[in-house]
Write a protein that holds these residues in place. Structure first.
Motif, PDB file in Angstrom:
ATOM      1  N   ARG A 196       0.752  -1.204  -0.010  1.00 45.69           N
ATOM      2  CA  ARG A 196       0.086   0.118  -0.082  1.00 45.69           C
ATOM      3  C   ARG A 196       0.966   1.229  -0.016  1.00 45.69           C
TER       4      ARG A 196
ATOM      5  N   LYS B 113       0.357   8.265  -0.613  1.00 45.18           N
ATOM      6  CA  LYS B 113      -1.019   9.091  -1.051  1.00 45.18           C
ATOM      7  C   LYS B 113      -1.719   9.513   0.315  1.00 45.18           C
TER       8      LYS B 113
ATOM      9  N   ARG C 293      -5.715   9.081   2.072  1.00 41.68           N
ATOM     10  CA  ARG C 293      -6.136   7.868   1.265  1.00 41.68           C
ATOM     11  C   ARG C 293      -7.314   7.360   2.362  1.00 41.68           C
ATOM     12  N   THR C 294      -8.428   6.757   1.930  1.00 41.85           N
ATOM     13  CA  THR C 294      -9.153   5.968   2.503  1.00 41.85           C
ATOM     14  C   THR C 294      -8.948   4.426   2.507  1.00 41.85           C
TER      15      THR C 294
ATOM     16  N   ASP D 173      -9.874   3.644  -1.022  1.00 43.17           N
ATOM     17  CA  ASP D 173      -8.963   3.981  -2.169  1.00 43.17           C
ATOM     18  C   ASP D 173      -8.015   2.866  -2.713  1.00 43.17           C
TER      19      ASP D 173
ATOM     20  N   ASP E 223      -0.764   6.214   7.902  1.00 43.03           N
ATOM     21  CA  ASP E 223      -1.818   6.352   6.850  1.00 43.03           C
ATOM     22  C   ASP E 223      -2.779   5.384   6.952  1.00 43.03           C
TER      23      ASP E 223
ATOM     24  N   ALA F 274      -6.785   6.061   8.049  1.00 42.65           N
ATOM     25  CA  ALA F 274      -7.871   5.704   7.193  1.00 42.65           C
ATOM     26  C   ALA F 274      -8.773   4.868   8.121  1.00 42.65           C
TER      27      ALA F 274
END
Length: 279
Positions: free
Chosen positions: A52, A61, A64-65, A68, A208, A212
């Motif tokens: 990822r 990114k 990001r969710t 995504d 991240d 998320a």
């Protein structure tokens, strides 16, 4: 490449076998121990594990969710020539596998989650660590308040893990159900490379992921309609509680307990791969 971003991935097992795209845990990278490749080979699985964003060299990114991940998975499956494929995810990879099952139901055949989680509960006072409901946990509570709150916790956890390794600890915590000789990871260059990639150079990916998880995932669990199995270890009480929540929320989910802890032992991992190959 996915747009302007680099997406790294590794391939294991039987390249002529059943295609399976697997999401690693939080944190985890695409570099796996040799036994993963052997298991995929034995089970007739063409196993592809992407990193990822901001894990293992994949481009970050920000913002990001969970949902995504579908963009990356779609791009990778197209490059591989896979029209249909199964997905799996361990621990923090579970939500990302479920996102694919929910949002790519025309391409995903089956979904297996091991030690996975649900959307957390992040309102109210800071959890004290003795919460009965695993959805109320301090990590998610901090992440919901922003990167500046969760990053110090993650960096401290990473330092603690690497300190144990430098003191002679193994690559993975021992499983009392499957005792094996404890080999110091510091004596194994490949193990140290995996640990460094996970706990030294991938903090942004770990951060991240948690951001998320603590925010809107971009899909709901009741949108998962492909056959789904939820795996959890007998010694992993937190995962068992999450498994109860997941099987209640996902229409076609079935619980799959195994003997062991949070990290699947070899026999349970092979069972999971074999389940993914069923038609």
């Amino acid at each position: 490449m996915v747009g302007e971003r680099v997406l790294k991935y590794s391939v294991y097992g039987d390249t002529g076998g059943v295609p399976v795209l697997s999401q690693g845990g939080s944190p985890s990278t695409r570099w796996k121990r040799p036994d993963v490749g052997r298991a995929a080979e034995e089970c007739g699985v063409h196993l592809v594990i992407p990193d990822r964003p901001e894990y293992g060299g994949s481009t970050r990114k920000p913002g990001r969710t969970v949902a995504d991940v579908v963009e990356d998975v779609t791009a990778l499956a197209d490059v591989l020539g896979w029209e249909r494929f199964a997905v799996s995810g361990g621990s923090g990879g579970g939500p990302h596998a479920l996102a694919c099952a929910a949002l790519l139901s025309d391409r995903v055949t089956r979904c297996a989650v091991s030690g996975g989680i649900t959307p957390p509960l992040v309102d109210g006072p800071e959890p004290d660590g003795d919460e009965e409901d695993p959805r109320r946990n301090r990590t998610s509570w901090l992440a919901a308040r922003g990167e500046q709150y969760i990053r110090p916790s993650i960096e401290e956890a990473a330092r603690s893990i690497m300190s144990g390794v430098e003191a002679g600890g193994p690559e993975f915590p021992p499983d009392p159900h499957f005792p094996t000789p404890l080999v110091p990871a510091r004596d194994d260059p490949d193990a140290m490379a995996r640990l460094t990639a996970t706990f030294v150079t991938s903090h942004d990916g770990w951060v991240d992921d948690n951001l998320a998880f603590a925010n809107d995932w971009g899909f709901s669990l009741d949108e998962v309609h492909v056959p789904t199995s939820i795996w959890f270890g007998s010694a992993d009480d937190r995962a068992r509680k999450y498994a109860d929540l997941l099987t209640a929320a996902i229409p076609h989910a079935e619980p799959r307990p195994y003997t062991g802890g949070h990290i699947q032992p070899a026999n349970a991992f092979r069972d999971l791969l074999q389940w993914l190959t069923l038609s």
